[in-house]
Scaffold this active site. Structure first.
Site, PDB file in Angstrom:
ATOM      1  N   GLU A 258       0.899  -1.167   0.000  1.00  0.00           N
ATOM      2  CA  GLU A 258       0.000   0.000   0.000  1.00  0.00           C
ATOM      3  C   GLU A 258       0.927   1.204   0.000  1.00  0.00           C
ATOM      4  OE1 GLU A 258      -1.314   3.259   1.375  1.00  0.00           O
ATOM      5  OE2 GLU A 258      -1.680   2.178   3.252  1.00  0.00           O
ATOM      6  N   CYS A 297      -2.074   8.568   3.892  1.00  0.00           N
ATOM      7  CA  CYS A 297      -1.924   8.037   2.536  1.00  0.00           C
ATOM      8  C   CYS A 297      -3.165   8.285   1.698  1.00  0.00           C
ATOM      9  CB  CYS A 297      -1.603   6.546   2.587  1.00  0.00           C
ATOM     10  SG  CYS A 297      -2.854   5.546   3.432  1.00  0.00           S
TER      11      CYS A 297
END
Length: 679
Positions: A258, A297
């Site tokens: 990720e 993020c």
């Protein structure tokens, strides 16, 4: 002040830092607060300990056992949040930021505990998908099963979420039955260490289920094999470096990434300053720029708005940012704290300067930053920075460079096609949001942009009060994205659990598949119980135990009585000529729901007993119509058993109804709650 000596937890022992020790500094004051180092760790010993102790202990437990373990762990941590909040202030975050991290992580564990109990069997093997019929007579079948990998999961986590980042990986891993070695980012690892110490002190997890590396990973990745998993969160550059490890490539080690992401938020063409969606858009962007000081993020990096609304958005957002109080996260009135470290501040300012070479800075004067609090001159504080990109078609840096802090850029679009093109220029994102009240806009955006995004978040006046926010990954749904975002997935409910399992196609007879999966498979041999199954307790009932009823004749009087009694006078039941004209019926036929009622009458045992309630009926299908004069009978078979409380469990029954020619006329799954003891 006394420096924290951050300890690793390896092979059941706490190990003090040694060798090349890394110093850790407060994000707020810049003073040294801790040391971490992992030179003394024997990584092969850690792997062996996980595989020989943690793995076998976890695999002895069923999915429901592990789900109950997760619930107990989440409850334990939930009662001990305050020390984690207090320690987290040193990361530069506010209390609201800590709640995103700590409460969000604990909440994720609670969700996985619930999903494990509700969506997975009380068994050791997880059936994935439907049974496949591989032969004419059903004696040879296929089923995909998922079983725990026989290795260890290595979790390499980012600095911005020292608790949530760990727990959102740990929950599905443990539910799958796989032990974990956790490696947090060093700069905020003191919060992770404190949380892991709580976990170990709780005694809830079996020995070897979790280990902790405080420092570098040494040769850990060089020792993994195809039964192991590396789950990484961080920059694309670091992910590429780790993924290129020769041992990972040679042994086919699963690598879940990720990575960083240039997430976008689109203001729909239907939105103007007079609509509630405009205020919603500004509110969402403001939150994503300032929460965790933009160190998320999923934060919004690019705002894509209609050309006519660019200046309105800049003005509205600048006014909001001007009221944003920056400073000591413990001070009253502070809305945004510091970045996680001075290194992070340096990186953000450098990346913002790159963006500034092709965009105009319209808000964010770093030279006159006013801080709320004292002694903050050495802290990692920056002002939010808002840029305007006048020509997003020619720009390249703004679509390829992420300043991982409170930095975002506004750019205009001509039409929806142009907006979609700009969204996709990010090269693959974790999330994009679209603020619109127009369903046609939402559909076109989905068709054009979904392939480039892991999640699409639509919001408007109808959902804004209950929506969770652009930047909030939820454990129920996939968190990840294609391309630049890493191409991997985390979370996603049970999908996240299966990342740590092997999916195997298993073929065999109905009896064998019943034995393997712990769920009755149609065609397996029946078991005759010593008494009517409704008189037997949950623990007494056996998978495959069956009752075969006597037959009952369905009469025309039954059909007409049911029709008039219920009001269901559909022509197929009442008009012979009309029914014959229907290609599905030979003439007047019995109601499907009449047949269900007759089925219950054939197999129900009426006296009080362990069966407490009928709670559902699944997968009902009718294979052949039943005409007046036909006979029907039922087979009722114990399909699956699932403990629900300390007093009762759910029994799923496979129900088949046949006519006088042994042709199947109906099939369904019946759900009942059955007591553990006779009342």
């Amino acid at each position: 002040m006394t420096l924290m000596q951050l300890e690793s937890f390896a092979a059941g022992q706490w190990v003090a830092p040694s060798g090349k020790v890394r110093k850790i500094y407060s994000a707020v004051t810049g003073e040294e607060i801790a040391e971490a180092g992992s030179d003394k760790l024997d990584f092969q010993q850690m792997i062996d300990f996980a595989k020989q102790k943690g793995g076998p202990a976890l695999r002895k437990m069923t999915f429901h056992d592990r789900a109950r373990m997760l619930k107990a762990l989440a409850t334990y941590l939930n009662e001990r949040r305050d020390p984690l909040y207090e320690l987290s202030y040193k990361t530069g975050g506010t209390l609201a930021d800590h709640k995103i991290d700590i409460d969000g992580g604990i909440g994720t564990v609670f969700v996985y505990a619930s999903k494990g109990r509700r969506e997975m069997p009380d068994a050791h093997i997880y059936p994935d998908g439907d049974l496949e019929i591989l032969s004419r007579n059903g004696t040879f079948l296929g089923q995909h099963y998922c079983t725990p990998l026989l290795g260890v999961a290595v979790h390499i986590n980012a600095f911005n979420f020292p608790v949530w980042g760990m727990l959102e990986k740990l929950a599905p891993t443990l539910l799958a039955g796989v032990p974990a070695i956790v490696k947090p980012a060093t700069s905020t690892s003191y919060v992770t260490e404190a949380c892991v110490k709580m976990i170990v002190e709780s005694g809830i997890l079996p020995e070897g289920a979790i280990q902790l590396v405080m420092g570098g990973t040494g040769d850990l990745l060089d020792r993994l094999d195809c039964q192991d998993v590396v789950s990484f969160t961080g920059s694309a550059a670091t992910a590429s470096y780790l993924k290129s490890n020769k041992n990972i490539q040679k042994n086919g080690v699963r690598f879940i990434a990720e990575q960083d992401s240039l997430n976008a938020s689109v203001l729909g063409p239907d939105v103007t300053p007079e609509t509630p969606e405009f205020d919603l858009f500004v509110k969402e962007v403001l939150r994503e720029m300032t929460a965790k000081a933009g160190q998320k993020c999923t934060a919004i990096r690019r705002m894509i708005v209609p050309d006519a609304q660019v200046q309105n958005v800049i003005d509205a957002l600048s006014a909001k940012l001007a009221k944003n109080v920056i400073g000591d996260p413990t001070a009253e009135g502070t809305r945004m704290g510091a970045l996680a470290s001075l290194d992070q501040k340096k990186d953000v300012l450098e990346k913002a300067a790159e963006i500034g070479t092709e965009c105009d800075l319209v808000f964010g004067d770093q030279d006159n930053l006013q801080l709320n609090g004292e002694g903050l001159e050495n802290g990692a504080f920056v002002a939010p920075m808002l840029f305007h990109c006048k020509d997003p078609d020619k720009a390249t840096i703004v679509h390829s460079t992420e300043a991982f802090g409170p930095v975002a850029t506004v750019m205009g679009y001509r039409d929806l096609g142009h907006a979609i093109e700009l969204m996709n220029k990010g090269g693959g994102s974790l999330v994009a949001s679209v603020i619109t009240h127009d369903a046609d806009v939402a559909r076109e955006m989905t068709m054009g942009a979904a392939a480039w995004h892991g999640r699409l978040y639509f919001n408007n006046r109808d959902s804004m009060k209950e929506s969770t926010g652009h930047g909030s990954p939820l454990p129920h749904m996939v968190h990840g994205g294609p391309g630049r975002a890493g191409g991997g997935e985390e979370l996603g409910g049970v999908r996240g659990v299966t990342h740590y399992m092997q999916r195997t196609a298993v073929q065999g007879s109905p009896d064998l598949l019943t034995g393997i999966g712990g769920t009755y498979v149609k065609g397996a041999r029946f078991k005759e119980g010593p008494a009517h199954p409704f008189t037997r307790t949950f623990h007494e009932l056996e998978i495959g135990e069956t009752i075969q009823t006597k037959s009952r004749t369905v009469t025309l009087e039954d059909i007409e009585h049911f029709a008039h009694f219920t009001g269901d006078t559909f022509y197929a039941h009442m008009d012979e000529e009309a029914a014959e004209a229907n290609p599905f019926f030979p003439g007047r036929v019995a109601h499907g729901y009449l047949l269900l009622s007759f089925a219950a009458g054939l197999f129900v045992q009426p006296d009080p007993g362990p069966v407490l309630a009928n709670t559902g009926l699944n997968s009902l299908s009718f294979q052949k119509p039943v005409s007046p004069g036909d006979e029907v009978r039922v087979t009722l078979t114990v399909k699956r058993k699932t403990k629900r409380t300390d007093e009762y469990g759910e029994v799923r029954w496979h129900v088949n109804m046949f006519n006088q020619d042994d042709e199947q006329v109906a099939e369904y799954e019946l759900l009942t709650m059955v007591a553990f003891e006779r009342t």
